[in-house]
Design an enzyme around this catalytic site. Sequence first.
Site, PDB file in Angstrom:
ATOM      1  CD  GLU A   4      15.150 -19.251  -7.832  1.00  8.14           C
ATOM      2  OE1 GLU A   4      14.627 -20.071  -8.594  1.00  8.14           O
ATOM      3  OE2 GLU A   4      14.905 -18.026  -7.894  1.00  8.14           O
ATOM      4  CD1 TRP A  49      -0.711  -4.980  -4.705  1.00  5.27           C
ATOM      5  CD2 TRP A  49      -0.176  -6.169  -2.893  1.00  5.27           C
ATOM      6  NE1 TRP A  49      -0.273  -6.209  -5.119  1.00  5.27           N
ATOM      7  CE2 TRP A  49       0.065  -6.949  -4.043  1.00  5.27           C
ATOM      8  CE3 TRP A  49       0.090  -6.707  -1.651  1.00  5.27           C
ATOM      9  CZ2 TRP A  49       0.552  -8.238  -3.967  1.00  5.27           C
ATOM     10  CZ3 TRP A  49       0.580  -8.000  -1.574  1.00  5.27           C
ATOM     11  CH2 TRP A  49       0.810  -8.753  -2.725  1.00  5.27           C
ATOM     12  NE  ARG A  99       4.319   1.999  -1.458  1.00  4.44           N
ATOM     13  CZ  ARG A  99       5.240   1.854  -0.528  1.00  4.44           C
ATOM     14  NH1 ARG A  99       6.447   2.350  -0.724  1.00  4.44           N
ATOM     15  NH2 ARG A  99       4.995   1.234   0.601  1.00  4.44           N
ATOM     16  CB  CYS A 136      -0.875   0.034   1.240  1.00  2.00           C
ATOM     17  SG  CYS A 136      -1.924  -1.411   1.370  1.00  2.00           S
ATOM     18  CE  LYS A 161       6.970 -10.536 -10.577  1.00  9.29           C
ATOM     19  NZ  LYS A 161       8.264 -11.059 -10.105  1.00  9.29           N
ATOM     20  CD  GLU A 172      14.358 -15.213 -14.044  1.00  9.08           C
ATOM     21  OE1 GLU A 172      13.308 -15.141 -14.692  1.00  9.08           O
ATOM     22  OE2 GLU A 172      14.382 -15.475 -12.827  1.00  9.08           O
ATOM     23  CG  ASN A 219       2.059   0.200   3.922  1.00 10.65           C
ATOM     24  OD1 ASN A 219       1.750  -0.966   3.675  1.00 10.65           O
ATOM     25  ND2 ASN A 219       3.279   0.665   3.721  1.00 10.65           N
ATOM     26  N   GLY A 220       0.369  -1.774   6.151  1.00  8.65           N
ATOM     27  CA  GLY A 220       0.905  -2.697   7.150  1.00  8.65           C
ATOM     28  C   GLY A 220      -0.131  -3.740   7.504  1.00  8.65           C
ATOM     29  CE  LYS A 232      15.598 -15.596 -10.152  1.00  7.31           C
ATOM     30  NZ  LYS A 232      14.306 -15.927  -9.623  1.00  7.31           N
ATOM     31  CG  HIS A 253      26.266 -39.969 -13.539  1.00  6.90           C
ATOM     32  ND1 HIS A 253      26.700 -41.286 -13.514  1.00  6.90           N
ATOM     33  CD2 HIS A 253      26.220 -39.564 -12.246  1.00  6.90           C
ATOM     34  CE1 HIS A 253      26.881 -41.666 -12.254  1.00  6.90           C
ATOM     35  NE2 HIS A 253      26.604 -40.635 -11.474  1.00  6.90           N
TER      36      HIS A 253
HETATM   37  C1  AGP Z   1      11.234 -16.386 -11.689  1.00  9.43           C
HETATM   38  O1  AGP Z   1      12.311 -15.529 -11.585  1.00  9.43           O
HETATM   39  C2  AGP Z   1      10.584 -16.439 -12.994  1.00  9.43           C
HETATM   40  N1  AGP Z   1      10.329 -15.182 -13.546  1.00  9.43           N
HETATM   41  C3  AGP Z   1       9.538 -17.517 -13.192  1.00  9.43           C
HETATM   42  O2  AGP Z   1      10.242 -18.718 -13.198  1.00  9.43           O
HETATM   43  C4  AGP Z   1       8.379 -17.643 -12.194  1.00  9.43           C
HETATM   44  O3  AGP Z   1       8.856 -18.073 -10.956  1.00  9.43           O
HETATM   45  C5  AGP Z   1       7.346 -18.632 -12.747  1.00  9.43           C
HETATM   46  O4  AGP Z   1       6.829 -18.138 -13.955  1.00  9.43           O
HETATM   47  C6  AGP Z   1       6.232 -18.927 -11.780  1.00  9.43           C
HETATM   48  O5  AGP Z   1       5.518 -17.781 -11.452  1.00  9.43           O
HETATM   49  P1  AGP Z   1       4.459 -17.783 -10.295  1.00  9.43           P
HETATM   50  O6  AGP Z   1       5.170 -18.000  -9.000  1.00  9.43           O
HETATM   51  O7  AGP Z   1       3.813 -16.435 -10.361  1.00  9.43           O
HETATM   52  O8  AGP Z   1       3.496 -18.895 -10.560  1.00  9.43           O
END
Ligand code: AGP
Length: 593
Positions: free
Chosen positions: A466, A71, A27, A2, A588, A473, A97-98, A470, A489
């Site tokens: 992970e 939010w 935000r 928020c 996203k 991507e 907010n909070g 990161k 392997h």
């Molecule tokens: C993460 O950095 C990615 N952009 C992507 O792998 C993401 O985690 C994936 O698309 C899943 O998204 P979600 O958690 O909104 O379902």
Amino acid sequence: MCGIVGYIGFRRADKVAVSALKRLEYRGYDSWGVAVKSNDEIKVYKRVGAIGDVSQFELCEGTISIGHTRWATHGKPSDVNAHPHTDCNGKIAVVHNGIISNFQKLRESLEREGHVFKSETDTEVIPHLIEKFIDSGLNFENAVKETLKHLKGSYAFVALSSTEDKLVACRYKSPLILGIGDNEYFVASDVPAILEYTNRVVYLHDGDTVVLTRDSYEIYKDGKKVNREVEIVPWSVEQAEKGGFEHFMLKEIHETPKVIEDTLLEYVSDEIELDVGFTAGISDVIFVACGTSYHASLIGKYLIEKLAEIPVRVEYASEFNYHNAPLSRSLVIGITQSGETADTLEALRKAQKLGARTLAITNVLGSSVTRIADVILYTRAGPEICVAATKTFIAQLTVLYVIALRLSLLSRSEVNEILADLKLLPEKVRAILDMEDYIRKIAEELANYENMMYIGRGLGYPIALEGALKMKEISYIHAEGYPAGELKHGPFALLGKQTPVVACVLRDETYDTMLGNIKEVKARNSPVVALTDKNDSEAEKFVDYVIKVPSTNVLLTPVTYSVVLQLLAYYAARLRGCEIDRPRHLAKSVTVE
Ligand code: AGP
């Protein structure tokens, strides 16, 4: 997250509030609202959706206002749940907010006393408490101060009274700044809201209450008047939106300590307060998720199997749709920060068709997944703007720790010990953020390569996956995560001077074997960067670069190590000149299968 604003001065206050709120749009919000005082009346306008032009609504030409972008956290996005919230008679308005963690108890007791609530929000208890204390004889300012004694959780709020030319704003564990103009004052969640009017600000401290009139302000803490330094903000509006950070990704990584605190606040007080009725009678757990949320699921599997001894498997949501065996005694957990990932939604629908009970862990209230799963657990990360998930991943892990500990077969004292370490995690992450320059230097070494491998064992394996995701991507370096034991392997064929390896070394039963794997990699001439515990002095003997991560319970290393790997990816991508917040070809929310 928020955004809140407050204004008292000589300008038309509805316009100031709307323009300040527009500056806080970054935000993220689902609804917005403004309240203006004119004569002895408060007029409120609030709506779901994008911030409208002030000419679209009829307020009054007052010079005192408060405003809010919401939010949603408690109560779905709706006109009624949007802020400002008022008391029974519309004489007090509040934007907040909070999270007021004890709102349910407060609300029940206020309702017993005759207060009528309109919304589902936690915030609404604040104007009602202020009203209650005014009715008991206190003035507006003292009624707000009395209210604070009853609130638990985190808050930044601004209160407006219909009868006094005054704003009272309070901060505790949620951001709030005071803006100082000439014969006008502002309060806001963040600097960009007010930069158009002034660059003189006071960064309020936790526990501060500021009382604003047209010609002065006073700050109180613990009942005493205090002085706070006035600072000059040297940023442009665009820089200010990112809090002075170059990218949202870096800002979001820096928000991690607060995200852990807020998410824990939701489920833990002295002990874990999570009703796990959803696990009654289950035989097994299946996680379904994509990308980073899939990696969180792998960590969830490790935790639940280790602590609760319940069999768990993890499936890519996009593959789960081809699953056909009955699941009448399974709990299927979908993890999705956005709550909109089509594959995860479909997997949960499929699980329900096969007879499973479903649980979703998401960061977005009112998102599609909340209308599908039987049980919803929220992470409290606030909106994430950068496409790459960082703080939301850590928030997912935080909820998974809470679930695994709540289901755990450990003794109460063993659980409390891990819980205590969990509460210390924000501090550990802050210590990692202090190591940023060192991590940046190592990232500069890695940024020149086109291929990399990340390896780990046990809990270190999903951390490696992970870390590699990161890196690939946002920097476009081809990075792959592998179980350290798998390299020989096949992937060994790719090792050599041109392929650095990032090794996630944990101080647990995997430690010795992992050191052996590192030696094998070194024998094939790959440069090695090792992440290891701060107190480990062995691993560094065999590697080219070592990043010593603040010590914590080994079960919590996915949090600490992942923050390091996020920074490593960020700085490598920055050096390569990549468009970090919006990497090419990615979105996203992935709303198609
Ligand atoms: C993460 O950095 C990615 N952009 C992507 O792998 C993401 O985690 C994936 O698309 C899943 O998204 P979600 O958690 O909104 O379902």
